[in-house]
Every structure is written in C-alpha cells, then in structure tokens.
Design a protein around this motif. Structure first.
Motif, PDB file in Angstrom:
ATOM      1  N   LEU A  77       0.826  -1.204   0.000  1.00 20.05           N
ATOM      2  CA  LEU A  77       0.000   0.000   0.000  1.00 20.05           C
ATOM      3  C   LEU A  77       0.863   1.258   0.000  1.00 20.05           C
ATOM      4  N   GLN A  78       0.629   2.125  -0.978  1.00 25.64           N
ATOM      5  CA  GLN A  78       1.345   3.393  -1.060  1.00 25.64           C
ATOM      6  C   GLN A  78       0.491   4.501  -0.454  1.00 25.64           C
ATOM      7  N   ILE A  79       1.140   5.402   0.279  1.00 22.56           N
ATOM      8  CA  ILE A  79       0.436   6.521   0.913  1.00 22.56           C
ATOM      9  C   ILE A  79       0.805   7.796   0.175  1.00 22.56           C
ATOM     10  N   GLN A  80      -0.204   8.488  -0.357  1.00 20.27           N
ATOM     11  CA  GLN A  80       0.033   9.726  -1.094  1.00 20.27           C
ATOM     12  C   GLN A  80      -0.976  10.791  -0.662  1.00 20.27           C
ATOM     13  N   PRO A  81      -0.572  12.061  -0.689  1.00 24.04           N
ATOM     14  CA  PRO A  81      -1.467  13.145  -0.259  1.00 24.04           C
ATOM     15  C   PRO A  81      -2.791  13.177  -1.011  1.00 24.04           C
ATOM     16  N   ARG A  82      -2.774  12.810  -2.308  1.00 28.34           N
ATOM     17  CA  ARG A  82      -3.994  12.855  -3.110  1.00 28.34           C
ATOM     18  C   ARG A  82      -5.091  11.957  -2.542  1.00 28.34           C
ATOM     19  N   GLN A  83      -4.704  10.921  -1.789  1.00 31.62           N
ATOM     20  CA  GLN A  83      -5.694  10.016  -1.221  1.00 31.62           C
ATOM     21  C   GLN A  83      -6.593  10.706  -0.199  1.00 31.62           C
ATOM     22  N   PHE A  84      -6.115  11.804   0.366  1.00 33.22           N
ATOM     23  CA  PHE A  84      -6.887  12.495   1.394  1.00 33.22           C
ATOM     24  C   PHE A  84      -7.705  13.657   0.837  1.00 33.22           C
ATOM     25  N   VAL A  85      -7.594  13.903  -0.475  1.00 35.33           N
ATOM     26  CA  VAL A  85      -8.415  14.933  -1.119  1.00 35.33           C
ATOM     27  C   VAL A  85      -9.714  14.257  -1.538  1.00 35.33           C
ATOM     28  N   VAL A  86     -10.711  14.360  -0.689  1.00 36.66           N
ATOM     29  CA  VAL A  86     -11.935  13.589  -0.853  1.00 36.66           C
ATOM     30  C   VAL A  86     -13.012  14.401  -1.570  1.00 36.66           C
ATOM     31  N   HIS A  87     -13.732  13.745  -2.470  1.00 36.96           N
ATOM     32  CA  HIS A  87     -14.896  14.345  -3.123  1.00 36.96           C
ATOM     33  C   HIS A  87     -16.132  14.005  -2.283  1.00 36.96           C
ATOM     34  N   ARG A  88     -16.738  15.027  -1.699  1.00 38.48           N
ATOM     35  CA  ARG A  88     -17.883  14.818  -0.809  1.00 38.48           C
ATOM     36  C   ARG A  88     -19.162  15.313  -1.472  1.00 38.48           C
ATOM     37  N   GLU A  89     -20.154  14.468  -1.532  1.00 37.26           N
ATOM     38  CA  GLU A  89     -21.457  14.853  -2.066  1.00 37.26           C
ATOM     39  C   GLU A  89     -22.377  15.171  -0.897  1.00 37.26           C
ATOM     40  N   THR A  90     -22.159  16.343  -0.326  1.00 40.24           N
ATOM     41  CA  THR A  90     -22.895  16.757   0.859  1.00 40.24           C
ATOM     42  C   THR A  90     -22.875  18.267   0.966  1.00 40.24           C
ATOM     43  N   ASP A  91     -23.623  18.806   1.894  1.00 46.93           N
ATOM     44  CA  ASP A  91     -23.685  20.249   2.122  1.00 46.93           C
ATOM     45  C   ASP A  91     -22.398  20.701   2.805  1.00 46.93           C
ATOM     46  N   ILE A  92     -21.681  21.600   2.175  1.00 46.91           N
ATOM     47  CA  ILE A  92     -20.402  22.057   2.730  1.00 46.91           C
ATOM     48  C   ILE A  92     -20.585  22.760   4.068  1.00 46.91           C
ATOM     49  N   LEU A  93     -21.777  23.312   4.324  1.00 45.44           N
ATOM     50  CA  LEU A  93     -22.028  24.033   5.569  1.00 45.44           C
ATOM     51  C   LEU A  93     -22.051  23.102   6.783  1.00 45.44           C
ATOM     52  N   LYS A  94     -22.118  21.801   6.550  1.00 42.31           N
ATOM     53  CA  LYS A  94     -22.016  20.859   7.660  1.00 42.31           C
ATOM     54  C   LYS A  94     -20.614  20.857   8.244  1.00 42.31           C
ATOM     55  N   ASP A  95     -19.643  21.173   7.400  1.00 41.68           N
ATOM     56  CA  ASP A  95     -18.238  21.065   7.802  1.00 41.68           C
ATOM     57  C   ASP A  95     -17.520  22.407   7.897  1.00 41.68           C
ATOM     58  N   TYR A  96     -18.095  23.452   7.254  1.00 42.91           N
ATOM     59  CA  TYR A  96     -17.429  24.762   7.213  1.00 42.91           C
ATOM     60  C   TYR A  96     -18.385  25.882   7.597  1.00 42.91           C
ATOM     61  N   THR A  97     -17.833  26.870   8.285  1.00 39.06           N
ATOM     62  CA  THR A  97     -18.534  28.115   8.534  1.00 39.06           C
ATOM     63  C   THR A  97     -18.024  29.147   7.541  1.00 39.06           C
ATOM     64  N   MET A  98     -18.915  29.709   6.757  1.00 41.81           N
ATOM     65  CA  MET A  98     -18.506  30.641   5.718  1.00 41.81           C
ATOM     66  C   MET A  98     -18.216  32.028   6.276  1.00 41.81           C
ATOM     67  N   GLY A  99     -17.115  32.608   5.781  1.00 42.49           N
ATOM     68  CA  GLY A  99     -16.703  33.942   6.194  1.00 42.49           C
ATOM     69  C   GLY A  99     -16.823  34.932   5.055  1.00 42.49           C
ATOM     70  N   PRO A 100     -16.018  35.981   5.076  1.00 40.40           N
ATOM     71  CA  PRO A 100     -16.124  37.048   4.074  1.00 40.40           C
ATOM     72  C   PRO A 100     -15.734  36.596   2.673  1.00 40.40           C
ATOM     73  N   LYS A 101     -16.284  37.288   1.687  1.00 40.33           N
ATOM     74  CA  LYS A 101     -15.982  37.009   0.286  1.00 40.33           C
ATOM     75  C   LYS A 101     -14.639  37.644  -0.075  1.00 40.33           C
ATOM     76  N   LEU A 102     -13.803  36.868  -0.774  1.00 43.70           N
ATOM     77  CA  LEU A 102     -12.496  37.362  -1.202  1.00 43.70           C
ATOM     78  C   LEU A 102     -12.523  37.888  -2.631  1.00 43.70           C
ATOM     79  N   GLY A 103     -13.479  37.398  -3.408  1.00 45.88           N
ATOM     80  CA  GLY A 103     -13.576  37.833  -4.795  1.00 45.88           C
ATOM     81  C   GLY A 103     -14.695  37.090  -5.494  1.00 45.88           C
ATOM     82  N   SER A 104     -15.060  37.547  -6.689  1.00 48.74           N
ATOM     83  CA  SER A 104     -16.121  36.895  -7.447  1.00 48.74           C
ATOM     84  C   SER A 104     -15.852  37.069  -8.936  1.00 48.74           C
TER      85      SER A 104
END
Length: 495
Positions: A31-58
């Motif tokens: 088994l090889q361990i690589q950083p990409r393995q921890f970049v997970v694609h989540r099909e869920t509401d991001i607000l469950k895991d993050y509190t949104m702050g100010p806008k940096l740009g649009s």
C-alpha cells in the motif's frame, strides 16, 4: 463528514491522474500513501463542515470566500462554482475538472494545496489553502521594482512550480502576477501558484491549439494556436521583466495594441532602471522571450541560469531551519503503514501553517535543482557536510527507506513535511484528536476497516483482508475497530 463519492468525475484527466489508476494491493506492505488520497470528493452540504466567512472575490462563474473548518478550526479558501453556469458549456466544465485533477495531484511548496472537493445540488466547492499575503502583482505595484535578490527569491519559486508542472506534463497557460499569491507581504514570502483552470496535460505528439492567456503575458505562438509548454516560459520571461522594471515589456492602450506588439516580439531594456540590472538577468529574460519556442530554455534550464545560481538567497534563518529539518529527518521512524498514513494526513491537512511555511523554506533550500523533490544526491550533499561519506550514505539510504512512502525514489514535498516536522507539534493532542474525528466518518467513536478503505483504498484493488490487517495491527481489545485510545497510543509510540 458526509458521503464520499467513488464515481469517476467527467472532465479532463491528467497524466498524473492516469498514473494513479487502480493498483493491485495484496498486503499492507504494497500500500502506497500519497497526499492525493486524502483529497476527498464529498457529495454533501459544505455548511455541515465549514462556517462561511467574508468574500475574497467573485467572477462570472462563482466566488471565493474564507471558510473555517469546524473540526480543525483552520481557515481555508473556498471557491464556489454554480453548476448552472458551466453545465451547458463542456469546455468550461472540462477546465473546472482539469483544475480539480491538477490540484489533487500537485505536491509542491509553491502550488496551492487542495484539501477537499464538495458537490451539492447547485454548486461545486473547491477547498484550498488560504494564502493571505495577496497577489504578487500588488507587491510589485507597492514596491515599483524589486532588487535583484528579492526578484530572484520570487522568480526561483515560480520556476520551481513551473518545472514541477512541466515534468508532470502539465501546462498552466495563464501565468501572471495576479495568479501568484504570497503568504505575507514581505520580501522573503513564500509564493503560491494558483488558478489551474486553463491548465492542460500535454500530449507531445500533438500541438496545443486553444487560445488561452492574458494579453500582457500570452506567448506569440499561442496567438497562432500552435504551441506547447514553452508558452509558460514566455510568460515567466514577461513576469521577470516586470519584477525588475515594474513595467510590462509589451504594452498598449488596448488589448489589440498589446497583442500586436507581442506578435512582433519587440521590447526594450534601456534607461536608468535597466542600467541597474545585471547582464545575467537581462540574458535570462532575452532567452525566455525568444520568438522561437524551440530555442527557449526549459524551466529546469532557467533554474540553472547564472543569474539564479550566482544570486545570494539563503539567509541565516533558512540555514537554521534546514539544520533542524535535517536533524528531524535523521530521527524519523515509523513501523506501521497506518502511522505513515496518519502523519501524512496531519502534515497535509491539519498542520500549523507557520510551521509548514518554515519547513517549506528548508525544503526549497535543500532542493538544489528546484524540481520540487529531494533526491539521494541532494540529501547526501547536506549530510556529508557534517559526517563522513560512508556514514552519510548509510544515513541517506535509511532515510529514503523510511520517508519515501510512495516508493518513487525521491522525498516528495509532503513526505518531507511529515518526516522533518517536530514530533511534539505534528502529533499534538489536538492534531491527533482532529485526525481521529476525520478518519471516523460515521462519528461512531471508532475507526473501522471500511472507513480506512474509504480513505486509502479508493485507487487500489484489494481484498478486505488488507484493511482488516491494518486495523489488527493497532486494535488492542480485538473488537475489529480502532478507538481513540488505541489510535493515540499507536501514534505516540513514534516518540
């Protein structure tokens, strides 16, 4: 933490991604361990895991905001794209997924890190590291023109990132000071390349034909829609010209006027400002702004230019940081594959940004050729300065065996961060508890073999015995799962 998608996403797949296609794993040793393995694609509401702050740009397709990760408390940049804005344009959609794949694979101190990728009914969300120092462009404007040592400090970081991309078959296609962020507004800041939305994996049997780029920085062959990775070298030449003079080499009142000058390739290096610039710097610019792409140097050749080699950059602080990092590398030990995995996860997802910044400086100082990875020879050169050749060779062989987790023959950036960090900081109580909570997807208070497979096994083919064996190496009470006490004891044995 939400549902993890195992489905393949429709979009551009990079060369690096293709190289990570499913591999057969018959034991934990394979088994090889690589950083990409921890970049997970989540099909869920991001607000469950993050509190949104100010806008940096649009922009036309979405916005970027500051988000605070609820478990770790870390601030991150969250780029939100409306699905409706890209759903009917396949080219735009491909560009978006190209950025996801490139950032997922990239492991370099001067390329912005991707943490997670969310998808809900209406939006895609890219969660990346937050780089607070602003654009290199703003720093140039405030400084007007930089001294050569400061310009070299920034330019070497740009070239290192470009060299890393090109060696992995990736062409950025929109390099400009606005896409180069600093971690702080300071002459010794660490630089990060961002915005890989126009990047592409090059097939050397074909020429690139889509026109991308920004007028001031676009290469003349891109205007003719017949180009390769050397278009990035032209953009780098323009950036260096601006770093040293405060002005672009090709200017005009309108885009058409600018592009007309780019097509002709005529620029000046005269006047009081350029009289103060060294011949070596001017020669490097001239070589990169060669109208014939085939005659331009590669990124690795630019890194070997007399200007960068002879330009003093290392500071006493960098030397101290390098010495500390080498000492920590020497003492690094990890017996279990799961220990490696947890340390890699903490190093890439949870570690204190200030310490990462310091280790990044040490990594760049050790990376003599600027290719974004450490070879045996580069390590040997450092250890030979403090011990005999035979002892140094033995030490480097041991370090490579312990630290080169993915077995590619080099110490990659994340492997270096993992192995050279201070143990008491990397394996702090908070980091261990946060890592446990993030591995424990169902919040049951225990980590199962299935949860470990969801993290580490999405790109491998194996039987369930591999994952049960990983758990069994740590499971003290025989219940088939890892609780917090067992998890902490496994990691604290590394002290």
């Amino acid at each position: 933490m939400g549902c993890i998608s195992n489905s393949a996403r429709k979009g551009t797949v990079t060369k690096a991604n293709k190289s990570q296609e499913s591999k057969v794993v018959s034991s934990t040793e394979d088994l090889q361990i690589q950083p990409r393995q921890f970049v997970v694609h989540r099909e869920t509401d991001i607000l469950k895991d993050y509190t949104m702050g100010p806008k940096l740009g649009s922009g036309a397709f979405g916005s970027v905001r500051v988000g605070t990760h609820k478990i770790s408390g870390q601030q991150r940049a969250i780029k939100t794209i409306k699905k409706s804005s890209i759903s009917e344009d396949q080219l735009v959609k491909d560009k978006f997924f190209a950025e996801v794949e490139v950032l997922k694979t990239a492991d370099h101190p001067n390329i912005v890190r991707l943490y997670e990728f969310y998808e809900d009914q209406l939006h895609f969300h890219l969660v990346t590291e937050l780089v607070k120092g602003g654009e290199l462009f703003d720093y140039i404007v405030s400084s007007k023109n930089l001294s050569e040592p400061v310009a070299a400090h920034f330019f070497k970081q740009i070239l290192s990132a470009v060299n890393y991309c090109h060696s992995n078959g990736i062409v950025h296609r929109d390099l400009k000071p606005e896409n180069l962020l600093l971690d702080r507004q300071d002459s010794s800041a660490t630089l990060k390349v961002i915005d890989f939305g126009t990047s592409i994996v090059i097939d050397h049997s074909k020429r690139l034909t889509h026109r991308y780029g920004t007028s001031y920085y676009i290469a003349p062959e891109v205007l003719k829609k017949n180009y390769d990775e050397k278009c990035d070298i032209w953009s780098c030449g323009v950036i260096l010209y601006i770093l040293l003079s405060g002005k672009p080499p090709f200017y005009g009142e309108t885009d058409s006027e600018i592009l007309s000058r780019v097509e002709k390739g005529v620029y000046q290096m005269k006047g009081a400002t350029w009289d103060r610039v060294s011949v070596n710097a001017k020669n490097l610019i001239k070589s990169m702004l060669n109208m014939k792409p085939q005659d331009r140097p590669s990124a690795s050749q630019c890194l070997e230019s007399n200007w960068l080699i002879l330009m003093p950059e290392a500071t006493n602080q960098a030397s101290i940081l390098t010495a500390e990092a080498l000492e920590n590398l020497t003492s690094f030990r990890a017996e279990k594959k799961l220990q490696h995995a947890v340390m890699t996860f903490i190093a890439t997802q949870l570690m204190n940004k200030n310490e990462v910044s310091q280790l990044s400086q040490a990594f760049r100082a050790l990376d003599a050729n600027g290719d974004g990875k450490l070879s045996k020879d580069e390590l040997l050169a450092q250890y030979q300065s403090t011990m005999g050749l035979n002892q140094a060779e033995e030490e480097v062989e041991r370090i490579m065996k312990e630290v080169d987790v993915d077995g590619n023959g080099f110490i990659d950036y994340s492997e270096f961060i993992m192995a050279s960090a201070k143990r008491e900081s990397l394996l702090s109580k908070q980091n261990l508890e946060n890592a446990f909570r993030l591995f424990d997807y169902d919040n049951s208070g225990k980590i199962s073999a299935k949860e470990i497979r969801n993290i580490l096994g999405r790109e491998v083919i194996s039987n369930d015995e591999v994952w049960r064996d990983l758990v069994g190496q740590v499971d003290q009470n025989g219940d088939g799962e890892i609780d917090l006490r067992e998890f902490k004891e496994m990691m604290l044995k590394l002290f």
